[in-house]
Scaffold this motif. Structure first.
Motif, PDB file in Angstrom:
ATOM      1  N   MET A   1       0.722  -1.291   0.121  1.00 10.61           N
ATOM      2  CA  MET A   1      -0.022   0.098  -0.057  1.00 10.61           C
ATOM      3  C   MET A   1       0.947   1.112  -0.051  1.00 10.61           C
ATOM      4  SD  MET A   1      -2.795  -1.120   2.927  1.00 10.61           S
ATOM      5  CE  MET A   1      -1.558  -1.647   4.039  1.00 10.61           C
ATOM      6  N   LYS A   2       0.192   2.279  -0.592  1.00 14.92           N
ATOM      7  CA  LYS A   2       1.050   3.657  -0.684  1.00 14.92           C
ATOM      8  C   LYS A   2       0.606   4.440   0.717  1.00 14.92           C
ATOM      9  CE  LYS A   2       2.757   3.791  -4.556  1.00 14.92           C
ATOM     10  NZ  LYS A   2       4.172   3.739  -4.896  1.00 14.92           N
ATOM     11  N   PRO A   3       1.522   4.973   1.386  1.00 14.24           N
ATOM     12  CA  PRO A   3       1.206   5.478   2.879  1.00 14.24           C
ATOM     13  C   PRO A   3       0.205   6.422   2.820  1.00 14.24           C
ATOM     14  CG  PRO A   3       3.531   6.632   1.750  1.00 14.24           C
ATOM     15  CD  PRO A   3       2.951   5.255   0.648  1.00 14.24           C
ATOM     16  N   GLN A   4      -0.188   7.101   1.650  1.00 14.94           N
ATOM     17  CA  GLN A   4      -1.336   7.956   1.826  1.00 14.94           C
ATOM     18  C   GLN A   4      -2.636   7.251   1.979  1.00 14.94           C
ATOM     19  OE1 GLN A   4       0.936   7.751  -0.838  1.00 14.94           O
ATOM     20  NE2 GLN A   4       1.728   9.814  -1.295  1.00 14.94           N
ATOM     21  N   ARG A   5      -2.603   5.794   1.485  1.00 15.08           N
ATOM     22  CA  ARG A   5      -3.954   5.002   1.838  1.00 15.08           C
ATOM     23  C   ARG A   5      -3.897   4.798   3.412  1.00 15.08           C
ATOM     24  NH1 ARG A   5      -5.044  -0.894  -0.630  1.00 15.08           N
ATOM     25  NH2 ARG A   5      -6.830  -1.413   0.666  1.00 15.08           N
ATOM     26  N   VAL A   6      -2.741   4.599   3.929  1.00 16.78           N
ATOM     27  CA  VAL A   6      -2.829   4.237   5.281  1.00 16.78           C
ATOM     28  C   VAL A   6      -2.970   5.522   6.132  1.00 16.78           C
ATOM     29  CG1 VAL A   6      -1.689   3.227   7.273  1.00 16.78           C
ATOM     30  CG2 VAL A   6      -1.268   2.233   4.813  1.00 16.78           C
ATOM     31  N   SER A   7      -2.599   6.518   5.684  1.00 13.36           N
ATOM     32  CA  SER A   7      -2.900   7.616   6.588  1.00 13.36           C
ATOM     33  C   SER A   7      -4.227   8.006   6.546  1.00 13.36           C
ATOM     34  CB  SER A   7      -1.896   8.696   6.154  1.00 13.36           C
ATOM     35  OG  SER A   7      -0.566   8.337   6.225  1.00 13.36           O
ATOM     36  N   LYS A   8      -4.859   8.055   5.180  1.00  8.14           N
ATOM     37  CA  LYS A   8      -6.230   8.321   5.224  1.00  8.14           C
ATOM     38  C   LYS A   8      -6.983   7.530   6.171  1.00  8.14           C
ATOM     39  CE  LYS A   8      -6.286   9.935   0.631  1.00  8.14           C
ATOM     40  NZ  LYS A   8      -6.862  10.072  -0.790  1.00  8.14           N
ATOM     41  N   ALA A   9      -6.731   6.173   6.504  1.00  7.66           N
ATOM     42  CA  ALA A   9      -7.474   5.442   7.189  1.00  7.66           C
ATOM     43  C   ALA A   9      -7.174   5.934   8.699  1.00  7.66           C
ATOM     44  CB  ALA A   9      -6.916   3.942   7.009  1.00  7.66           C
ATOM     45  N   ILE A  10      -5.972   6.298   9.043  1.00 10.48           N
ATOM     46  CA  ILE A  10      -5.837   6.496  10.298  1.00 10.48           C
ATOM     47  C   ILE A  10      -6.554   7.913  10.688  1.00 10.48           C
ATOM     48  CG2 ILE A  10      -4.001   7.581  11.811  1.00 10.48           C
ATOM     49  CD1 ILE A  10      -1.927   5.781  10.303  1.00 10.48           C
ATOM     50  N   VAL A  11      -6.542   8.829   9.733  1.00  9.78           N
ATOM     51  CA  VAL A  11      -7.532   9.982   9.867  1.00  9.78           C
ATOM     52  C   VAL A  11      -8.832   9.664  10.260  1.00  9.78           C
ATOM     53  CG1 VAL A  11      -8.249  12.364   8.773  1.00  9.78           C
ATOM     54  CG2 VAL A  11      -5.808  11.727   8.741  1.00  9.78           C
ATOM     55  N   LYS A  12      -9.290   8.674   9.371  1.00  8.30           N
ATOM     56  CA  LYS A  12     -10.876   8.268   9.646  1.00  8.30           C
ATOM     57  C   LYS A  12     -10.922   7.661  11.061  1.00  8.30           C
ATOM     58  CE  LYS A  12     -12.224   7.331   4.825  1.00  8.30           C
ATOM     59  NZ  LYS A  12     -12.672   6.248   3.849  1.00  8.30           N
ATOM     60  N   VAL A  13     -10.133   6.675  11.403  1.00  7.82           N
ATOM     61  CA  VAL A  13     -10.182   6.323  12.774  1.00  7.82           C
ATOM     62  C   VAL A  13     -10.084   7.398  13.723  1.00  7.82           C
ATOM     63  CG1 VAL A  13      -8.651   4.916  14.462  1.00  7.82           C
ATOM     64  CG2 VAL A  13      -8.992   4.136  12.305  1.00  7.82           C
ATOM     65  N   ILE A  14      -9.326   8.448  13.708  1.00  9.08           N
ATOM     66  CA  ILE A  14      -9.688   9.645  14.572  1.00  9.08           C
ATOM     67  C   ILE A  14     -10.979  10.243  14.420  1.00  9.08           C
ATOM     68  CG2 ILE A  14      -8.337  11.659  15.309  1.00  9.08           C
ATOM     69  CD1 ILE A  14      -5.698  10.435  14.221  1.00  9.08           C
ATOM     70  N   GLU A  15     -11.190  10.605  13.362  1.00  4.42           N
ATOM     71  CA  GLU A  15     -12.451  11.249  13.056  1.00  4.42           C
ATOM     72  C   GLU A  15     -13.664  10.661  13.680  1.00  4.42           C
ATOM     73  OE1 GLU A  15     -11.954  13.959   8.961  1.00  4.42           O
ATOM     74  OE2 GLU A  15     -12.468  11.689   8.918  1.00  4.42           O
ATOM     75  N   ARG A  16     -13.644   9.373  13.434  1.00  9.93           N
ATOM     76  CA  ARG A  16     -14.929   8.510  13.834  1.00  9.93           C
ATOM     77  C   ARG A  16     -14.595   7.814  15.021  1.00  9.93           C
ATOM     78  NH1 ARG A  16     -15.743   5.776   7.839  1.00  9.93           N
ATOM     79  NH2 ARG A  16     -16.072   7.624   6.845  1.00  9.93           N
ATOM     80  N   ARG A  17     -13.391   8.083  15.797  1.00  6.22           N
ATOM     81  CA  ARG A  17     -13.199   7.657  17.182  1.00  6.22           C
ATOM     82  C   ARG A  17     -13.533   5.894  17.055  1.00  6.22           C
ATOM     83  NH1 ARG A  17     -12.702  11.129  21.169  1.00  6.22           N
ATOM     84  NH2 ARG A  17     -13.442   9.699  22.662  1.00  6.22           N
ATOM     85  N   LYS A  18     -13.097   5.180  16.010  1.00  4.86           N
ATOM     86  CA  LYS A  18     -13.041   3.741  15.947  1.00  4.86           C
ATOM     87  C   LYS A  18     -12.122   2.957  16.760  1.00  4.86           C
ATOM     88  CE  LYS A  18     -13.957   1.987  11.796  1.00  4.86           C
ATOM     89  NZ  LYS A  18     -13.701   1.718  10.434  1.00  4.86           N
ATOM     90  N   ALA A  19     -12.434   1.828  17.027  1.00  2.00           N
ATOM     91  CA  ALA A  19     -11.687   0.951  17.893  1.00  2.00           C
ATOM     92  C   ALA A  19     -10.639   0.385  17.179  1.00  2.00           C
ATOM     93  CB  ALA A  19     -12.625  -0.092  18.592  1.00  2.00           C
ATOM     94  N   GLU A  20     -10.711  -0.015  15.784  1.00  2.00           N
ATOM     95  CA  GLU A  20      -9.864  -0.801  15.157  1.00  2.00           C
ATOM     96  C   GLU A  20     -10.087  -0.805  13.633  1.00  2.00           C
ATOM     97  OE1 GLU A  20      -7.363  -5.050  16.037  1.00  2.00           O
ATOM     98  OE2 GLU A  20      -9.587  -4.938  16.425  1.00  2.00           O
ATOM     99  N   VAL A  21      -9.137  -1.092  12.837  1.00  2.00           N
ATOM    100  CA  VAL A  21      -9.123  -1.148  11.508  1.00  2.00           C
ATOM    101  C   VAL A  21      -8.147  -1.815  10.923  1.00  2.00           C
ATOM    102  CG1 VAL A  21      -7.815   1.200  10.844  1.00  2.00           C
ATOM    103  CG2 VAL A  21      -9.557   0.109   9.194  1.00  2.00           C
ATOM    104  N   ASP A  22      -8.400  -2.809  10.042  1.00  2.00           N
ATOM    105  CA  ASP A  22      -7.296  -3.717   9.460  1.00  2.00           C
ATOM    106  C   ASP A  22      -7.244  -3.303   7.780  1.00  2.00           C
ATOM    107  OD1 ASP A  22      -7.245  -5.182  11.706  1.00  2.00           O
ATOM    108  OD2 ASP A  22      -8.691  -6.863  11.016  1.00  2.00           O
ATOM    109  N   LEU A  23      -6.256  -3.352   7.423  1.00  2.00           N
ATOM    110  CA  LEU A  23      -6.120  -3.213   5.961  1.00  2.00           C
ATOM    111  C   LEU A  23      -4.812  -3.573   5.377  1.00  2.00           C
ATOM    112  CD1 LEU A  23      -4.873   0.563   5.561  1.00  2.00           C
ATOM    113  CD2 LEU A  23      -5.234  -0.203   7.821  1.00  2.00           C
ATOM    114  N   PRO A  24      -4.808  -4.029   4.045  1.00  2.00           N
ATOM    115  CA  PRO A  24      -5.926  -4.253   3.231  1.00  2.00           C
ATOM    116  C   PRO A  24      -6.947  -5.097   3.442  1.00  2.00           C
ATOM    117  CG  PRO A  24      -4.081  -5.121   2.079  1.00  2.00           C
ATOM    118  CD  PRO A  24      -3.664  -4.740   3.442  1.00  2.00           C
ATOM    119  N   TRP A  25      -8.046  -5.056   2.976  1.00  2.00           N
ATOM    120  CA  TRP A  25      -9.227  -5.924   3.374  1.00  2.00           C
ATOM    121  C   TRP A  25      -8.961  -7.595   3.283  1.00  2.00           C
ATOM    122  CZ3 TRP A  25     -11.473  -9.731   0.507  1.00  2.00           C
ATOM    123  CH2 TRP A  25     -11.136  -9.704  -1.195  1.00  2.00           C
TER     124      TRP A  25
END
Length: 257
Positions: A206-230
Motif C-alpha cells: 500500500m501507498k502511505p497515503q492510503r494508510v494515513s487516510k485510514a488513520i485519519v478516519k479512525v481519529i475522526e470517527r473514534r473507531k476502535a480498530e481497522v485492518d487493511l488491506p481488506w
C-alpha cells in the motif's frame, strides 16, 4: 471535527507519520511532530498548512519521553489525540537474530507505546476525554517466517491496546488500533535491505497515503480498530478460526520473506 485539536504523532519524520501529519494539518489540527531527527521533522513541518511543533523524542528512552512530554504539556493545555506510530522491523531467521535485537525491537515497538501512553493518559483522564491510536500491524494477528521478533512486538501492542481499551471504558477516552499490511515506506530499508520481500509482495503493498487516510478516519470517527488491506483482514479472520489448517493452506502464499 479535527479543527484545533492537538494531536501528537511519534515517528513523524517520514512515512505514514509524516503523511498523516499533512492530512491532519489540512483539517485544521495542531500537529506535534515527534521523532529523533529534528532536521527531518523541520522538513515535514515546512509542508504543513496549519500550526505545528517539533519535539525531539526517542521512544526507546524513559528520559527522552519524560522530557519531550514535559515540553508538550508546557505549551499545550490538552492533548486530544496521541498517535503512537514510531517503530521499526528487521526480517531475519530466528537463529540469526540475537537476544539483544529482540530486546531492542520490543523496547521501541512495544515499550515505546507504553511510555508515551503513560505520559498522556493521566491528563486525558483528568480532562475527561481523548484518543490514543496505536499503529500495530497485520503481523500482530498473522505471524510469518523471519518475523519472530517483529511479530512478537506487534502481538504485544495489540494485547496492550485491547486490555487498555477495557480499562478506560466509560471515561470518554478511545483506544484504537490500526493494523496495516506492507506499506511502501522507508521501513523496508532496514527490514528488507535485499529487497526480496518487497519484490514478492509488491502487488499488495500500500501507498502511505492510503494508510494515513485510514488513520485519519479512525481519529475522526473514534473507531476502535481497522485492518487493511481488506484481503489481509480476511486472512487473519480465517487464521483465527482454523489456525493449523490455515498454516498448511497459506504457508507458501504468506511466507514471502
Amino acid at each position: 471535527m479535527l479543527k484545533n485539536q492537538v494531536i501528537v504523532i511519534t515517528g513523524a519524520s517520514s512515512g505514514i507519520g509524516a503523511e498523516t501529519a499533512r492530512l491532519l494539518s489540512e483539517q485544521g489540527a495542531k500537529v506535534i511532530l515527534a521523532a529523533r531527527s529534528l532536521d527531518k521533522l523541520e522538513a515535514v513541518g515546512r509542508t504543513l498548512k496549519g500550526p505545528y511543533e517539533i519535539i525531539e523524542l526517542d521512544v526507546g528512552s524513559d528520559a527522552s519521553v519524560g522530557h519531550a512530554f514535559e515540553q508538550i504539556w508546557a505549551s499545550n493545555p490538552r492533548i486530544d489525540c496521541l498517535l503512537n506510530n514510531a517503530g521499526y522491523g528487521r526480517f531475519e531467521r530466528f537463529v540469526d537474530t540475537t537476544v539483544s535485537e529482540f530486546e531492542d525491537m520490543m523496547n521501541v515497538n512495544y515499550l515505546g507505546i507504553v511510555r508515551c501512553t503513560r505520559a498522556v493518559l493521566p491528563r486525558m483522564l483528568e480532562q475527561g476525554g481523548g484518543q490514543i491510536v496505536n499503529v500495530a500491524s497485520m503481523a500482530g494477528k498473522l505471524a510469518t517466517a523471519k518475523s519472530t521478533a517483529y511479530s512478537a512486538t506487534k502481538h504485544a501492542v495489540l494485547g496492550f491496546t485491547n486490555a487498555l481499551r477495557q480499562e478506560v471504558r466509560g471515561t470518554g477516552i478511545v483506544i484504537s488500533a490500526v493494523n496495516p499490511g506492507p506499506i511502501d515506506t522507508p521501513f523496508f530499508t532496514l527490514a528488507d535491505p535485499g529487497g526480496d520481500y518487497v519484490k514478492n509482495v509488491g502487488w499488495m503493498m500500500m501507498k502511505p497515503q492510503r494508510v494515513s487516510k485510514a488513520i485519519v478516519k479512525v481519529i475522526e470517527r473514534r473507531k476502535a480498530e481497522v485492518d487493511l488491506p481488506w484481503i489481509a483482514g480476511f486472512g487473519t479472520r480465517l487464521y483465527q478460526l482454523v489456525p493449523r489448517l490455515a498454516d498448511k493452506l497459506t504457508y507458501k502464499f504468506i511466507n514471502k520473506k
